[in-house]
Write an enzyme that holds these catalytic residues in place. Structure first.
Site: not given
Ligand code: ADP
Length: 448
Positions: A200, A235, A292, A116
């Site tokens: 973040e 999540h 994917r 990431k």
């Molecule tokens: P993973 O790869 O573990 O699924 P992601 O980066 O895709 O992680 O984030 C998963 C979920 O977490 C997102 O769909 C969202 O709901 C929440 N999320 C991610 N980043 C943020 C953020 N900066 N603020 C609030 N919620 C977030």
């Protein structure tokens, strides 16, 4: 042109890929573990190769066994589905060395998006908007704490190598930062053998909106609109829809163009998804790119009329996209419910024997699943056992059809999340499309 492909996966996605291959006149090879001897994908494929023990690390995750099955059957290409080896750059490399086509992006694109932090660096250069934060290499706790201070609390600590919501911690105040950091690092190390994190801004009420992109190996790249995946628990996505409720066309175009820029920045080829987090005020930020086919791809298929697996196969054969951005249109509204073998209240897994089974059908109702009466859902894999996808010319129509289809769905012998989906269908916020990524967890807490 491929005449035979191997599907390095199981369950609903293996069945789904086989269906398209068969329609295209391509023979299919299934692979299966001990636990999957009686699985639907094995019966559906033209040939099937046993590749080992029930645990995925003894079968579906073993590169050599997959390649050996490919050699023995003479398959020219491998479709990895999602999960397992689908985002494993080493596997894509090994396919190339073995002279087999990996139906997916080049290994370099998988690697670029595998971290990431690295992904955010690339996106920064491509001018794709990012959530304010820190994604540098310096991992000293003091520096990370200082960065959190600069970003402003609440912040979110994320494992760079993360996935499935693991290694994530929300931190409300400076005092709690160091403990949370330790926890996130510990979890990241255990899950991904890599404790690198990023920090973040934690957005309090955003939506998860992702863009489907498709690129060919000749420089063509289009976006196939958005999916709203805000209905999540821990999540993890529970319901997805396309288009996003209440999306305005100007924002759709901006997000689509940002996603295409992201894909082009890494020389992407094939089907990919760029995930954004979107605020009420119209701002949106890059979160990550999934290199994917996604679980929720059928809602995009429903509104665009495109078969994404067919497009994947064509692109892997070296064909250019037949679509230009101006030609891609969407119509109507589609909703997908993920149906898990889980207790709908506690979410405890509930694998076991399917004693009775009736899947809903009829116009604009699609079920992607490997279930049948007499099948024993093994405890070794993901608990998702089916996806129910409905389409309507309007969102209201899709919701009505979803209610009918959920009522008709019978899975006897185990607990499933069908009752949860039914309960959500009587909630006014869900019905109006007025929800954020927090909504389902708050709803569950209220129902308890
Ligand atoms: P993973 O790869 O573990 O699924 P992601 O980066 O895709 O992680 O984030 C998963 C979920 O977490 C997102 O769909 C969202 O709901 C929440 N999320 C991610 N980043 C943020 C953020 N900066 N603020 C609030 N919620 C977030």
């Amino acid at each position: 042109m491929f005449t035979k492909i191997l599907i390095a996966n199981r369950g609903e996605i293996a069945c789904r890929v086989i269906k398209t291959a068969r329609r295209l006149g391509i023979k299919t090879v299934a692979v299966y573990s001990d636990a999957d001897t009686g699985a639907r994908h094995v019966a559906m494929a033209d040939e099937a190769v046993h590749i080992g023990g029930s645990a995925a690390r003894e079968s579906y995750l073993v590169v050599d066994k997959i390649l050996d099955a490919t050699r023995r059957t003479g398959a020219q290409a491998i479709h990895p589905g999602y999960g397992f080896l689908s985002e494993n750059a080493g596997f894509a490399d090994a396919c190339a060395r073995a002279g087999v086509v990996f139906i997916g992006p080049p290994p370099s694109a998988i690697r670029a998006m595998g971290s990431k932090s690295e992904a955010k660096k690339i996106m920064e250069k491509a001018k794709v908007p990012l959530v304010p934060g820190y994604h540098g290499d310096d991992q000293s706790p003091d520096l990370l704490a200082k960065e959190a201070e600069r970003i402003g609390f609440p912040v979110l600590i994320k494992a760079s190598a993360g996935g499935g919501g693991k290694g994530m911690r929300v931190v409300e105040t400076a005092e709690k930062f160091k403990d949370a950091l330790e926890g996130a690092k510990r979890e990241a190390k255990a899950s991904f053998a890599d404790d690198h994190v990023l920090v973040e801004k934690y957005l309090s009420r955003p939506r998860h909106i992702e863009i489907q992109v498709f690129a060919d190996s000749h420089g063509g790249c289009v976006y196939l609109f958005e999916r709203d995946c805000s209905i999540q628990r821990r999540h993890q996505k529970v319901i997805e829809e396309a288009p996003a409720p209440n999306m305005d066309p100007a924002r759709r175009k901006q997000m689509g163009e940002a996603a295409v820029a992201a894909a082009k920045a890494i020389g992407y080829v094939g089907a990919g998804t760029v995930e954004f987090i979107a605020n009420q005020d119209g701002s949106f930020y890059f979160m990550e790119m999934n290199t994917r086919l996604q679980v929720e791809h059928p809602v995009t298929e429903a509104i665009t009329g495109l078969d994404l697996v067919r497009e994947q196969i064509r692109v892997a054969e070296g064909h250019g996209l037949t679509l230009r951005q101006e030609d891609v249109q969407f119509r109507g509204h589609a909703i997908e419910c993920r149906i898990n073998a889980e207790d709908p209240r506690t979410f405890a897994p509930s694998p076991g024997l399917v004693k009775g089974y009736h899947a809903p059908g009829g116009m604009n109702v699609r079920v992607d699943s490997g279930l049948y009466a007499g099948y024993k859902v093994p405890p070794y894999y993901d608990s998702m056992i089916a996806k129910l996808i409905v389409y309507g010319t309007t969102r209201e129509g899709a919701l009505r059809r979803l209610r009918r289809a959920l009522e008709e769905y019978v899975i006897e012998g185990m607990k499933t999340t069908i009752p949860l989906h039914q309960a959500l269908l009587s909630d006014p916020d869900f019905l109006s499309g007025d929800y954020t990524i927090k909504w389902l967890e708050e709803w569950l807490a209220r129902e308890d």
